[in-house]
Scaffold this active site. Sequence first.
Site, PDB file in Angstrom:
ATOM      1  N   ARG A 228       0.880  -1.163  -0.123  1.00  0.00           N
ATOM      2  CA  ARG A 228      -0.040  -0.045  -0.021  1.00  0.00           C
ATOM      3  C   ARG A 228       0.856   1.268   0.098  1.00  0.00           C
ATOM      4  NH1 ARG A 228      -3.518  -2.681  -1.556  1.00  0.00           N
ATOM      5  NH2 ARG A 228      -5.500  -3.190  -0.690  1.00  0.00           N
ATOM      6  N   HIS A 276      -1.007   0.294  -9.622  1.00  0.00           N
ATOM      7  CA  HIS A 276      -1.756  -0.779  -8.752  1.00  0.00           C
ATOM      8  C   HIS A 276      -2.438  -1.969  -9.624  1.00  0.00           C
ATOM      9  CE1 HIS A 276      -4.045  -0.992  -4.784  1.00  0.00           C
ATOM     10  NE2 HIS A 276      -3.818  -2.067  -5.349  1.00  0.00           N
TER      11      HIS A 276
HETATM   12  P1  NDP Z   1      -1.579 -11.622   5.099  1.00  0.00           P
HETATM   13  O1  NDP Z   1      -2.615 -11.053   6.124  1.00  0.00           O
HETATM   14  O2  NDP Z   1      -1.844 -12.942   4.717  1.00  0.00           O
HETATM   15  O3  NDP Z   1      -0.020 -11.141   5.591  1.00  0.00           O
HETATM   16  C1  NDP Z   1       0.282 -10.275   6.243  1.00  0.00           C
HETATM   17  C2  NDP Z   1       1.745 -10.521   6.837  1.00  0.00           C
HETATM   18  O4  NDP Z   1       2.286  -9.279   7.398  1.00  0.00           O
HETATM   19  C3  NDP Z   1       1.844 -11.605   7.894  1.00  0.00           C
HETATM   20  O5  NDP Z   1       3.045 -12.350   7.730  1.00  0.00           O
HETATM   21  C4  NDP Z   1       1.876 -10.783   9.028  1.00  0.00           C
HETATM   22  O6  NDP Z   1       2.409 -11.281  10.156  1.00  0.00           O
HETATM   23  C5  NDP Z   1       2.736  -9.399   8.766  1.00  0.00           C
HETATM   24  N1  NDP Z   1       2.424  -8.201   9.584  1.00  0.00           N
HETATM   25  C6  NDP Z   1       1.493  -7.699   9.739  1.00  0.00           C
HETATM   26  N2  NDP Z   1       1.547  -6.776  10.662  1.00  0.00           N
HETATM   27  C7  NDP Z   1       2.986  -6.814  10.877  1.00  0.00           C
HETATM   28  C8  NDP Z   1       3.751  -5.911  11.757  1.00  0.00           C
HETATM   29  N3  NDP Z   1       3.244  -5.138  12.648  1.00  0.00           N
HETATM   30  N4  NDP Z   1       4.994  -6.454  12.052  1.00  0.00           N
HETATM   31  C9  NDP Z   1       5.506  -7.407  11.184  1.00  0.00           C
HETATM   32  N5  NDP Z   1       4.896  -8.201  10.533  1.00  0.00           N
HETATM   33  C10 NDP Z   1       3.551  -7.774  10.386  1.00  0.00           C
HETATM   34  O7  NDP Z   1      -1.633 -10.606   3.896  1.00  0.00           O
HETATM   35  P2  NDP Z   1      -1.646 -10.841   2.203  1.00  0.00           P
HETATM   36  O8  NDP Z   1      -0.184 -11.555   1.993  1.00  0.00           O
HETATM   37  O9  NDP Z   1      -2.788 -11.441   1.661  1.00  0.00           O
HETATM   38  O10 NDP Z   1      -1.550  -9.420   1.507  1.00  0.00           O
HETATM   39  C11 NDP Z   1      -0.738  -8.566   2.188  1.00  0.00           C
HETATM   40  C12 NDP Z   1      -1.042  -7.206   1.286  1.00  0.00           C
HETATM   41  O11 NDP Z   1      -0.788  -7.144  -0.097  1.00  0.00           O
HETATM   42  C13 NDP Z   1      -2.511  -6.617   1.562  1.00  0.00           C
HETATM   43  O12 NDP Z   1      -2.713  -6.219   2.715  1.00  0.00           O
HETATM   44  C14 NDP Z   1      -2.596  -5.539   0.319  1.00  0.00           C
HETATM   45  O13 NDP Z   1      -2.326  -4.534   1.246  1.00  0.00           O
HETATM   46  C15 NDP Z   1      -1.477  -5.881  -0.637  1.00  0.00           C
HETATM   47  N6  NDP Z   1      -2.066  -6.323  -1.922  1.00  0.00           N
HETATM   48  C16 NDP Z   1      -1.692  -5.590  -2.870  1.00  0.00           C
HETATM   49  C17 NDP Z   1      -2.037  -5.964  -4.130  1.00  0.00           C
HETATM   50  C18 NDP Z   1      -1.524  -5.173  -5.394  1.00  0.00           C
HETATM   51  O14 NDP Z   1      -2.287  -5.236  -6.638  1.00  0.00           O
HETATM   52  N7  NDP Z   1      -0.696  -4.267  -5.354  1.00  0.00           N
HETATM   53  C19 NDP Z   1      -2.859  -7.155  -4.668  1.00  0.00           C
HETATM   54  C20 NDP Z   1      -3.047  -7.680  -3.299  1.00  0.00           C
HETATM   55  C21 NDP Z   1      -2.721  -7.498  -2.017  1.00  0.00           C
HETATM   56  P3  NDP Z   1       1.862 -12.627  10.870  1.00  0.00           P
HETATM   57  O15 NDP Z   1       1.773 -14.025   9.881  1.00  0.00           O
HETATM   58  O16 NDP Z   1       2.830 -13.070  11.965  1.00  0.00           O
HETATM   59  O17 NDP Z   1       0.536 -12.201  11.132  1.00  0.00           O
HETATM   60  C1  OXD Z   2      -5.910  -5.808  -3.072  1.00  0.00           C
HETATM   61  C2  OXD Z   2      -5.370  -5.138  -4.068  1.00  0.00           C
HETATM   62  O1  OXD Z   2      -5.774  -5.510  -1.787  1.00  0.00           O
HETATM   63  O2  OXD Z   2      -5.860  -5.296  -5.024  1.00  0.00           O
HETATM   64  O3  OXD Z   2      -6.311  -7.187  -3.405  1.00  0.00           O
HETATM   65  O4  OXD Z   2      -4.771  -4.048  -3.680  1.00  0.00           O
END
Ligand code: NDP
Ligand code: OXD
Length: 313
Positions: A228, A276
């Site tokens: 993001r 994006h």
């Molecule tokens: P998940 O919830 O599966 O994974 C998030 C990870 O971040 C977990 O490993 C979590 O740790 C870690 N995390 C969260 N907060 C912290 C913190 N404070 N300190 C350390 N680690 C932290 O999310 P996804 O992998 O499904 O998606 C990730 C992001 O990708 C989405 O939120 C979205 O913003 C972005 N995205 C962007 C897209 C694009 O087109 N650009 C498309 C799809 C997604 P833990 O495992 O320990 O909980």
């Molecule tokens: C998502 C994105 O969060 O497209 O899936 O950014």
Amino acid sequence: MSTRPNLLMVVPIAWSPLWLPWLSEANLNVFLHGRDEYKLEDIDYVLSFRPPPGFLKTLPNLKAIYSLGAGVDGFLADPEFPKQIPLVRFVDPQLSTEMAQYVVMHVLLQHRRAKAFEETQKQSKWAQMMLPRKTADTRIGILGFGEIGTMAGERLRDLGFPVSGWSRSRKRVDGIKGYAGEDEFAAFTGSSDFLICLLPLTDDTRGILNAKSFAMLPKDSYVINVARGGHLIENDLIAALDSGHLAGATLDVFQTEPLPETSPLWKHPKIVVTPHIAAISDPRVAANFVIDGIARAERGEKHPNTVDMSRGY
Ligand code: NDP
Ligand code: OXD
């Protein structure tokens, strides 16, 4: 009186033709916010991505909210978001695969010096000595080692890169070093020649890509932000690139989207900008995900992808 659940889509009207054909096959009454008439009290479920702030709290009988993306920051940015209603985020192996493809592609473009060879071709120059750094010496650090981060990490590991992942709880994945929590952040960034952000945007992660974390990266590191725009302090990135500390960056997400034409990021020689598009939810898959989610909710089941409001993801 129909007993079919009422689903309200709160999305830009232009998106609706992508979704309605799939949703209308289900045993649901589907309404489109801004186009259809409906009573607020009749709405059982909502499908959205960035609903207008303050709107969701006006639906008194809401049973669950479905995000059509993986990230839910667009919901939680609403100070009046009804936190007692389950918010379910979209998790899809195909979406993760496409995100991993994007990450691998941008790592390889930089690692294999694609831009430099494009230049030498323009000059008809046989630049055989312009070799990339050894793969085994090119350390990849993935911030956020969840659904998408893990898949991207595994793909890069399989290409021979040393990979680390940073998350809140420590992860154990074959051949990948797991770092956890703030205490290990400096050790993690200090050993990342590529830093790839795949964190959810929360109060804890906002602005995490900043001057301080860039200073912790080894010289000539490369940053990829595909999570993001709110994770990145854009002016800090420009300063770290202009000082020569960072080698470059790929950005798919921005503080303001669409990225304003006046943004210096567009024309920066060390920055690759994409709009994006790293991965776009497939409406057919996501519609089925919502239909399945509603069926679960109607049976009284908690969905496994329900957001934990105390963590914000
Ligand atoms: P998940 O919830 O599966 O994974 C998030 C990870 O971040 C977990 O490993 C979590 O740790 C870690 N995390 C969260 N907060 C912290 C913190 N404070 N300190 C350390 N680690 C932290 O999310 P996804 O992998 O499904 O998606 C990730 C992001 O990708 C989405 O939120 C979205 O913003 C972005 N995205 C962007 C897209 C694009 O087109 N650009 C498309 C799809 C997604 P833990 O495992 O320990 O909980
Ligand atoms: C998502 C994105 O969060 O497209 O899936 O950014």
